[in-house]
Scaffold this motif. Structure first.
Motif, PDB file in Angstrom:
ATOM      1  N   GLY A 131       0.806  -1.217   0.000  1.00  0.00           N
ATOM      2  CA  GLY A 131       0.000   0.000   0.000  1.00  0.00           C
ATOM      3  C   GLY A 131       0.833   1.258   0.000  1.00  0.00           C
ATOM      4  O   GLY A 131       0.295   2.369  -0.032  1.00  0.00           O
ATOM      5  N   GLY A 132       2.167   1.106   0.038  1.00  0.00           N
ATOM      6  CA  GLY A 132       3.064   2.243   0.119  1.00  0.00           C
ATOM      7  C   GLY A 132       3.660   2.659  -1.210  1.00  0.00           C
ATOM      8  O   GLY A 132       3.338   2.115  -2.273  1.00  0.00           O
ATOM      9  N   LYS A 133       4.569   3.613  -1.135  1.00  0.00           N
ATOM     10  CA  LYS A 133       5.092   4.271  -2.325  1.00  0.00           C
ATOM     11  C   LYS A 133       5.811   3.341  -3.286  1.00  0.00           C
ATOM     12  O   LYS A 133       5.626   3.447  -4.505  1.00  0.00           O
ATOM     13  CB  LYS A 133       6.014   5.425  -1.912  1.00  0.00           C
ATOM     14  CG  LYS A 133       7.201   4.930  -1.097  1.00  0.00           C
ATOM     15  CD  LYS A 133       7.950   6.034  -0.455  1.00  0.00           C
ATOM     16  CE  LYS A 133       9.033   5.526   0.471  1.00  0.00           C
ATOM     17  NZ  LYS A 133       9.140   4.086   0.697  1.00  0.00           N
ATOM     18  N   ASP A 134       6.640   2.441  -2.790  1.00  0.00           N
ATOM     19  CA  ASP A 134       7.426   1.594  -3.686  1.00  0.00           C
ATOM     20  C   ASP A 134       6.546   0.577  -4.401  1.00  0.00           C
ATOM     21  O   ASP A 134       6.710   0.323  -5.598  1.00  0.00           O
ATOM     22  CB  ASP A 134       8.550   0.895  -2.910  1.00  0.00           C
ATOM     23  CG  ASP A 134       9.498   1.887  -2.264  1.00  0.00           C
ATOM     24  OD1 ASP A 134       9.753   2.943  -2.883  1.00  0.00           O
ATOM     25  OD2 ASP A 134       9.970   1.625  -1.152  1.00  0.00           O
ATOM     26  N   ALA A 135       5.593  -0.010  -3.673  1.00  0.00           N
ATOM     27  CA  ALA A 135       4.669  -0.946  -4.302  1.00  0.00           C
ATOM     28  C   ALA A 135       3.817  -0.237  -5.344  1.00  0.00           C
ATOM     29  O   ALA A 135       3.560  -0.769  -6.432  1.00  0.00           O
ATOM     30  CB  ALA A 135       3.781  -1.605  -3.249  1.00  0.00           C
ATOM     31  N   ALA A 136       3.372   0.978  -5.026  1.00  0.00           N
ATOM     32  CA  ALA A 136       2.555   1.732  -5.973  1.00  0.00           C
ATOM     33  C   ALA A 136       3.340   2.059  -7.235  1.00  0.00           C
ATOM     34  O   ALA A 136       2.817   1.957  -8.357  1.00  0.00           O
ATOM     35  CB  ALA A 136       2.040   3.015  -5.318  1.00  0.00           C
ATOM     36  N   TYR A 137       4.602   2.439  -7.067  1.00  0.00           N
ATOM     37  CA  TYR A 137       5.401   2.760  -8.252  1.00  0.00           C
ATOM     38  C   TYR A 137       5.722   1.504  -9.050  1.00  0.00           C
ATOM     39  O   TYR A 137       5.769   1.544 -10.283  1.00  0.00           O
ATOM     40  CB  TYR A 137       6.691   3.497  -7.873  1.00  0.00           C
ATOM     41  CG  TYR A 137       7.301   4.205  -9.059  1.00  0.00           C
ATOM     42  CD1 TYR A 137       6.872   5.483  -9.406  1.00  0.00           C
ATOM     43  CD2 TYR A 137       8.263   3.584  -9.850  1.00  0.00           C
ATOM     44  CE1 TYR A 137       7.406   6.138 -10.507  1.00  0.00           C
ATOM     45  CE2 TYR A 137       8.801   4.229 -10.959  1.00  0.00           C
ATOM     46  CZ  TYR A 137       8.366   5.506 -11.280  1.00  0.00           C
ATOM     47  OH  TYR A 137       8.878   6.146 -12.377  1.00  0.00           O
ATOM     48  N   ALA A 138       5.938   0.393  -8.363  1.00  0.00           N
ATOM     49  CA  ALA A 138       6.172  -0.872  -9.069  1.00  0.00           C
ATOM     50  C   ALA A 138       4.961  -1.236  -9.928  1.00  0.00           C
ATOM     51  O   ALA A 138       5.103  -1.696 -11.074  1.00  0.00           O
ATOM     52  CB  ALA A 138       6.473  -1.980  -8.073  1.00  0.00           C
ATOM     53  N   LEU A 139       3.757  -1.011  -9.394  1.00  0.00           N
ATOM     54  CA  LEU A 139       2.542  -1.282 -10.165  1.00  0.00           C
ATOM     55  C   LEU A 139       2.447  -0.324 -11.353  1.00  0.00           C
ATOM     56  O   LEU A 139       2.017  -0.718 -12.445  1.00  0.00           O
ATOM     57  CB  LEU A 139       1.318  -1.152  -9.266  1.00  0.00           C
ATOM     58  CG  LEU A 139      -0.027  -1.448  -9.916  1.00  0.00           C
ATOM     59  CD1 LEU A 139      -0.051  -2.847 -10.524  1.00  0.00           C
ATOM     60  CD2 LEU A 139      -1.163  -1.296  -8.905  1.00  0.00           C
ATOM     61  N   PHE A 140       2.831   0.913 -11.162  1.00  0.00           N
ATOM     62  CA  PHE A 140       2.874   1.899 -12.238  1.00  0.00           C
ATOM     63  C   PHE A 140       3.797   1.424 -13.358  1.00  0.00           C
ATOM     64  O   PHE A 140       3.467   1.531 -14.544  1.00  0.00           O
ATOM     65  CB  PHE A 140       3.351   3.230 -11.656  1.00  0.00           C
ATOM     66  CG  PHE A 140       3.479   4.350 -12.652  1.00  0.00           C
ATOM     67  CD1 PHE A 140       2.398   4.771 -13.403  1.00  0.00           C
ATOM     68  CD2 PHE A 140       4.698   4.998 -12.803  1.00  0.00           C
ATOM     69  CE1 PHE A 140       2.529   5.828 -14.306  1.00  0.00           C
ATOM     70  CE2 PHE A 140       4.840   6.045 -13.696  1.00  0.00           C
ATOM     71  CZ  PHE A 140       3.753   6.469 -14.456  1.00  0.00           C
ATOM     72  N   GLU A 141       4.941   0.881 -12.988  1.00  0.00           N
ATOM     73  CA  GLU A 141       5.895   0.364 -13.969  1.00  0.00           C
ATOM     74  C   GLU A 141       5.355  -0.874 -14.680  1.00  0.00           C
ATOM     75  O   GLU A 141       5.498  -1.020 -15.893  1.00  0.00           O
ATOM     76  CB  GLU A 141       7.222   0.025 -13.284  1.00  0.00           C
ATOM     77  CG  GLU A 141       7.998   1.214 -12.778  1.00  0.00           C
ATOM     78  CD  GLU A 141       9.013   1.705 -13.782  1.00  0.00           C
ATOM     79  OE1 GLU A 141       9.849   0.899 -14.228  1.00  0.00           O
ATOM     80  OE2 GLU A 141       8.946   2.902 -14.133  1.00  0.00           O
ATOM     81  N   LEU A 142       4.737  -1.767 -13.922  1.00  0.00           N
ATOM     82  CA  LEU A 142       4.215  -3.000 -14.502  1.00  0.00           C
ATOM     83  C   LEU A 142       2.997  -2.746 -15.379  1.00  0.00           C
ATOM     84  O   LEU A 142       2.828  -3.381 -16.420  1.00  0.00           O
ATOM     85  CB  LEU A 142       3.829  -3.969 -13.381  1.00  0.00           C
ATOM     86  CG  LEU A 142       4.960  -4.649 -12.621  1.00  0.00           C
ATOM     87  CD1 LEU A 142       4.426  -5.270 -11.338  1.00  0.00           C
ATOM     88  CD2 LEU A 142       5.612  -5.713 -13.489  1.00  0.00           C
ATOM     89  N   GLY A 143       2.138  -1.849 -14.940  1.00  0.00           N
ATOM     90  CA  GLY A 143       0.864  -1.620 -15.596  1.00  0.00           C
ATOM     91  C   GLY A 143      -0.201  -2.532 -15.006  1.00  0.00           C
ATOM     92  O   GLY A 143       0.035  -3.731 -14.819  1.00  0.00           O
ATOM     93  N   THR A 144      -1.357  -1.979 -14.701  1.00  0.00           N
ATOM     94  CA  THR A 144      -2.393  -2.771 -14.040  1.00  0.00           C
ATOM     95  C   THR A 144      -2.907  -3.905 -14.917  1.00  0.00           C
ATOM     96  O   THR A 144      -3.398  -4.914 -14.411  1.00  0.00           O
ATOM     97  CB  THR A 144      -3.568  -1.879 -13.613  1.00  0.00           C
ATOM     98  OG1 THR A 144      -4.050  -1.148 -14.760  1.00  0.00           O
ATOM     99  CG2 THR A 144      -3.127  -0.881 -12.545  1.00  0.00           C
ATOM    100  N   ASP A 145      -2.779  -3.782 -16.233  1.00  0.00           N
ATOM    101  CA  ASP A 145      -3.244  -4.847 -17.121  1.00  0.00           C
ATOM    102  C   ASP A 145      -2.358  -6.087 -17.041  1.00  0.00           C
ATOM    103  O   ASP A 145      -2.773  -7.170 -17.470  1.00  0.00           O
ATOM    104  CB  ASP A 145      -3.291  -4.364 -18.568  1.00  0.00           C
ATOM    105  CG  ASP A 145      -4.407  -3.362 -18.817  1.00  0.00           C
ATOM    106  OD1 ASP A 145      -5.337  -3.313 -17.983  1.00  0.00           O
ATOM    107  OD2 ASP A 145      -4.338  -2.629 -19.816  1.00  0.00           O
TER     108      ASP A 145
END
Length: 229
Positions: free
Chosen positions: A21-35
């Motif tokens: 739920g924090g910044k690094d996980a959020a940015y990792a998801l941004f990099e991966l893409g939710t799809d």
């Protein structure tokens, strides 16, 4: 029940993201893409809060809803031994294998011992570990996080390193400017933890309000926690 999930087994993606739920996980998801992510995976204490961040389960559910991904909660005892943790996570990995999950992504930045631990836990499975933000310069990483439009609140700080006044602040340029020189700007050594409530991965901001700051003993030290509603 040890874990709960709203996973859709028909999802084509075969990547699960370990979610704090924090910044690094959020940015990792941004990099991966939710799809490209099947679901988010996180642990929760039996009191309904994250054991490390102190964030309520309902706020993680709101994050996942706004992101548009299912989230799986692995429930742990409040006084959880490492053996019990590993046993429950092994059960989840076994289920993921049966569903065809190919990899679990982690948002670790540079702690080699943490990465090695995760790799060892996956070694007996057919699931690979994946580190989308590994070895990033943390000064550049935190700037990229803010430049992308993410917003987060600091929910916990290590009391041996930071004053309780840091808890409950927004993670922004002013917060970073106030950090002592020995503190990693991404808090990768556990100096502080965050809850992300807005940014490019969200359909809409997650509504949160800050509550009281309390200090609790954690192991041999103490942490200052800001309650979020």
């Amino acid at each position: 029940m040890a874990e709960q999930s709203t996973s859709a087994e028909s999802t084509e993606s075969r990547t699960v993201l370990s979610w704090s739920g924090g910044k690094d996980a959020a940015y990792a998801l941004f990099e991966l893409g939710t799809d490209d992510v099947t679901e988010l995976l996180t642990t929760i204490s039996e009191n309904g809060r994250s054991s490390m961040h102190g964030v309520r389960q309902k706020l993680y559910e709101k994050q996942a809803e706004s992101i548009g991904l299912p989230i799986r909660f692995v429930e742990l005892p409040q006084e959880c031994s490492n053996e019990e943790y590993e046993s429950r996570m092994a059960d989840v990995m076994a289920e993921y294998e049966s569903l065809g999950i190919e990899r679990v992504a982690f948002a670790d930045l540079f702690l080699e011992e943490i990465r090695e631990y995760r790799e060892n836990q996956l070694a007996e499975t057919n699931i690979d570990g994946y580190w989308p933000v590994w070895n990033r310069d943390t000064d550049e990483q935190i700037e990229a996080f803010l430049d992308a439009g993410f917003r987060a609140t600091v929910v916990a700080v290590d009391g041996s390193l930071l004053d309780l006044a840091f808890a409950g602040r927004e993670l922004d340029s002013a917060f970073l400017a106030d950090l002592p020189e020995n503190i990693d700007p991404c808090g990768e050594n556990g100096e502080f933890h965050t809850f992300v409530w807005d940014g490019p991965i969200f359909d809409a901001p997650v509504s949160v309000e800050t509550g009281e700051v309390v200090t609790r003993e954690v192991g041999d030290g103490k942490f200052h926690y800001c309650d979020l509603w």
